[in-house]
Design an enzyme around this catalytic site. Structure first.
Site, PDB file in Angstrom:
ATOM      1  N   THR A  45      44.845  14.507   6.720  1.00 34.59           N
ATOM      2  CA  THR A  45      45.674  15.501   7.418  1.00 34.59           C
ATOM      3  C   THR A  45      46.443  14.766   8.521  1.00 34.59           C
ATOM      4  O   THR A  45      46.002  13.697   8.960  1.00 34.59           O
ATOM      5  CB  THR A  45      44.725  16.567   8.018  1.00 34.59           C
ATOM      6  OG1 THR A  45      44.303  17.417   6.965  1.00 34.59           O
ATOM      7  CG2 THR A  45      45.361  17.400   9.119  1.00 34.59           C
ATOM      8  N   ARG A  63      43.082  29.908   0.679  1.00 34.01           N
ATOM      9  CA  ARG A  63      42.241  29.382   1.761  1.00 34.01           C
ATOM     10  C   ARG A  63      43.130  28.776   2.848  1.00 34.01           C
ATOM     11  O   ARG A  63      44.062  28.028   2.572  1.00 34.01           O
ATOM     12  CB  ARG A  63      41.299  28.305   1.210  1.00 34.01           C
ATOM     13  CG  ARG A  63      40.360  27.676   2.258  1.00 34.01           C
ATOM     14  CD  ARG A  63      40.945  26.419   2.887  1.00 34.01           C
ATOM     15  NE  ARG A  63      40.025  25.791   3.845  1.00 34.01           N
ATOM     16  CZ  ARG A  63      40.329  24.721   4.574  1.00 34.01           C
ATOM     17  NH1 ARG A  63      41.507  24.163   4.467  1.00 34.01           N
ATOM     18  NH2 ARG A  63      39.460  24.224   5.405  1.00 34.01           N
ATOM     19  N   GLY A 107      43.045  26.681   6.549  1.00 35.26           N
ATOM     20  CA  GLY A 107      42.188  25.886   7.430  1.00 35.26           C
ATOM     21  C   GLY A 107      42.577  26.037   8.892  1.00 35.26           C
ATOM     22  O   GLY A 107      43.239  26.995   9.296  1.00 35.26           O
ATOM     23  N   ASP A 108      42.163  25.055   9.668  1.00 37.68           N
ATOM     24  CA  ASP A 108      42.408  25.092  11.111  1.00 37.68           C
ATOM     25  C   ASP A 108      43.832  24.678  11.500  1.00 37.68           C
ATOM     26  O   ASP A 108      44.347  25.097  12.536  1.00 37.68           O
ATOM     27  CB  ASP A 108      41.418  24.158  11.833  1.00 37.68           C
ATOM     28  CG  ASP A 108      41.434  22.735  11.270  1.00 37.68           C
ATOM     29  OD1 ASP A 108      41.645  22.578  10.050  1.00 37.68           O
ATOM     30  OD2 ASP A 108      41.248  21.781  12.047  1.00 37.68           O
ATOM     31  N   THR A 114      41.495  17.446  13.249  1.00 34.14           N
ATOM     32  CA  THR A 114      41.363  17.190  11.817  1.00 34.14           C
ATOM     33  C   THR A 114      39.881  17.195  11.479  1.00 34.14           C
ATOM     34  O   THR A 114      39.039  16.976  12.354  1.00 34.14           O
ATOM     35  CB  THR A 114      42.016  15.849  11.437  1.00 34.14           C
ATOM     36  OG1 THR A 114      41.647  15.508  10.086  1.00 34.14           O
ATOM     37  CG2 THR A 114      41.594  14.700  12.344  1.00 34.14           C
ATOM     38  N   GLY A 115      39.573  17.455  10.222  1.00 34.30           N
ATOM     39  CA  GLY A 115      38.172  17.449   9.828  1.00 34.30           C
ATOM     40  C   GLY A 115      37.763  18.775   9.221  1.00 34.30           C
ATOM     41  O   GLY A 115      38.583  19.437   8.567  1.00 34.30           O
ATOM     42  N   GLY A 158      37.666  22.105   8.690  1.00 34.07           N
ATOM     43  CA  GLY A 158      38.562  23.138   9.219  1.00 34.07           C
ATOM     44  C   GLY A 158      37.874  24.432   9.574  1.00 34.07           C
ATOM     45  O   GLY A 158      38.218  25.085  10.566  1.00 34.07           O
TER      46      GLY A 158
END
Ligand code: ASP
Length: 305
Positions: free
Chosen positions: A176, A204, A206-207, A227-228, A230
Site C-alpha cells: 500500500t 470490502r 480497508g483503512d 498501512t497494515g 486495515g
C-alpha cells in the site's frame, strides 16, 4: 503477517519535507532495493513542489500518484485483486489547515484514485464516495476510466491465483502507499492509496480511505498515513491517534512507535505508519519485516525499508 520487534526512526527534516511509504509487509530481500528506489522517486518528485514554495497538499498528491503509477506497488496500476479478479481501489487525502478531506472506496477502473479523492476534497460537498457513486463522481469531474486491463498486472493475477489455491485465504498484499508532508509555511497534509487485500470480498473497504484510520492531517498536530492490518487500523483509529499524540507534544517518531505498539499489544495487529509533526520532525514505525519509505526535503534525502 508475523510481528517483528517494532522498528522506528526519525529526525528533524527542516522547514519542508515529504515522507512516503510503500507499504508494510515482507518484501523479498532481492526486491527491496526496487521498492526503496520507487519510494525515493516519488518523494523526489514531490519535494520539487515544496522546494518551489508549493503546498503540502500538492506534494502528497504528486507523491501518491507517482506510487500509484508504479506497478510495483499495491495501488493504482498493479493493485491487488478481489475475489472476482477485479480491482477495487481505496484512497484518501487530507490537509491540515481547514481539515478538508476527500476519499474514495471500492472504486473500480481509475488509474489515480488519490486524484479523485483530491477532487472530492476540493469540491467539499461530501468527504467519502463509494463504488458506483465514486465512479460517477470521477467521471463527472473529468476523470477517464482506464479499465481493468490497463490496471491489472501479471503479478497481481499470480497473487490472486496463489491465494485462491491456498483455500481462498484472504491474504495481505503489502505495498500500500502513502505520503505525509509539511511545507515551508507549516501546512501539513497526508494521503494514502491501496488495492487493499488479495482475494478480499467484493465491497470490502480497508483503512486507507477512512479519515482518522488510514490518513489524518492537522496543522496543529501533524500528519500520518498508515498501512497494515486495515480492519485493526480502523478499529483503533490509528491515524487520528498518532495526530493526537503529536498534538500533546510527542515527536513524530514517538507517536508512530506508540501507535504501532498499541495495535500489536491491543489487537495483535501488525502494520506500519509514517508521520510528520508540526515542528517538522518525521517518524516511521513498523512491526512487519519491511516497510519501504523515503524522505526528501530541505535537508536532503534518506530512504530505507
Ligand atoms: N491497510 C491496507 C488495507 O487493509 C492494506 C495494506 O496496508 O497493505 O486495505
Amino acid at each position: 503477517m508475523t510481528a517483528t520487534p517494532i522498528h522506528s526512526s526519525g529526525a528533524h527534516a527542516g522547514r519542508y519535507c515529504v515522507l512516503v511509504h510503500g507499504g508494510a509487509g515482507n518484501v523479498p530481500v532481492e526486491r527491496r532495493a526496487l521498492h526503496t528506489a520507487g519510494c525515493l522517486r516519488a518523494a523526489r518528485a514531490a519535494a520539487g513542489i515544496l522546494a518551489a514554495g508549493g503546498a503540502a497538499l500538492d506534494a502528497v498528491e504528486i507523491a501518491v500518484r507517482a506510487l500509484e503509477d508504479d506497478p510495483l506497488f499495491n495501488a493504482g496500476t498493479g493493485a491487488c485483486l478481489n475475489e472476482e479478479a477485479r480491482v477495487e481501489h481505496d484512497a484518501s487525502i487530507m490537509e491540515g489547515r481547514d481539515l478538508r478531506a476527500g476519499g474514495v472506496c471500492a472504486l473500480a477502473g481509475f488509474a489515480n484514485p488519490v486524484a479523485v479523492a483530491r477532487a472530492a476534497l476540493e469540491e467539499g460537498r461530501h468527504v467519502l464516495y463509494a463504488a458506483h457513486g465514486a465512479a460517477r463522481f470521477a467521471i463527472a469531474r473529468g476523470f477517464v476510466p482506464a479499465g481493468d486491463a490497463a490496471l491489472i498486472t501479471e503479478a497481481a493475477r499470480a497473487a490472486l491465483t496463489a491465494a485462491q489455491a491456498g483455500g481462498g485465504a484472504i491474504s495481505w498484499a503489502g505495498s500500500t502507499v502513502g505520503a505525509v508532508a509539511r511545507d515551508a509555511e507549516g501546512r501539513c497534509a497526508a494521503a494514502t492509496s491501496t488495492g487493499g487485500m488479495v482475494n478480499k470480498r467484493v465491497g470490502r473497504v480497508g483503512d486507507s480511505p477512512i479519515i482518522g484510520a488510514g490518513t489524518y492531517a492537522d496543522d496543529e498536530a501533524g500528519a500520518s498515513s498508515t498501512t497494515g492490518n486495515g480492519e485493526a487500523m480502523i478499529r483503533l483509529s490509528v491515524a487520528r491517534a498518532v495526530a493526537e499524540r503529536m498534538r500533546a507534544g510527542a515527536r513524530a517518531e514517538e507517536a508512530a512507535r506508540a501507535e504501532i505498539a498499541r495495535a500489536l499489544g491491543r489487537l495483535g495487529a501488525t502494520g506500519g505508519l509514517i508521520a510528520i509533526d508540526r515542528e517538522g520532525r518525521w517518524g516511521i514505525a513498523r512491526s512487519t519485516v519491511t516497510m519501504s519509505w523515503a524522505l526528501a526535503g530541505e535537508l536532503g534525502e534518506v530512504s530505507g525499508i
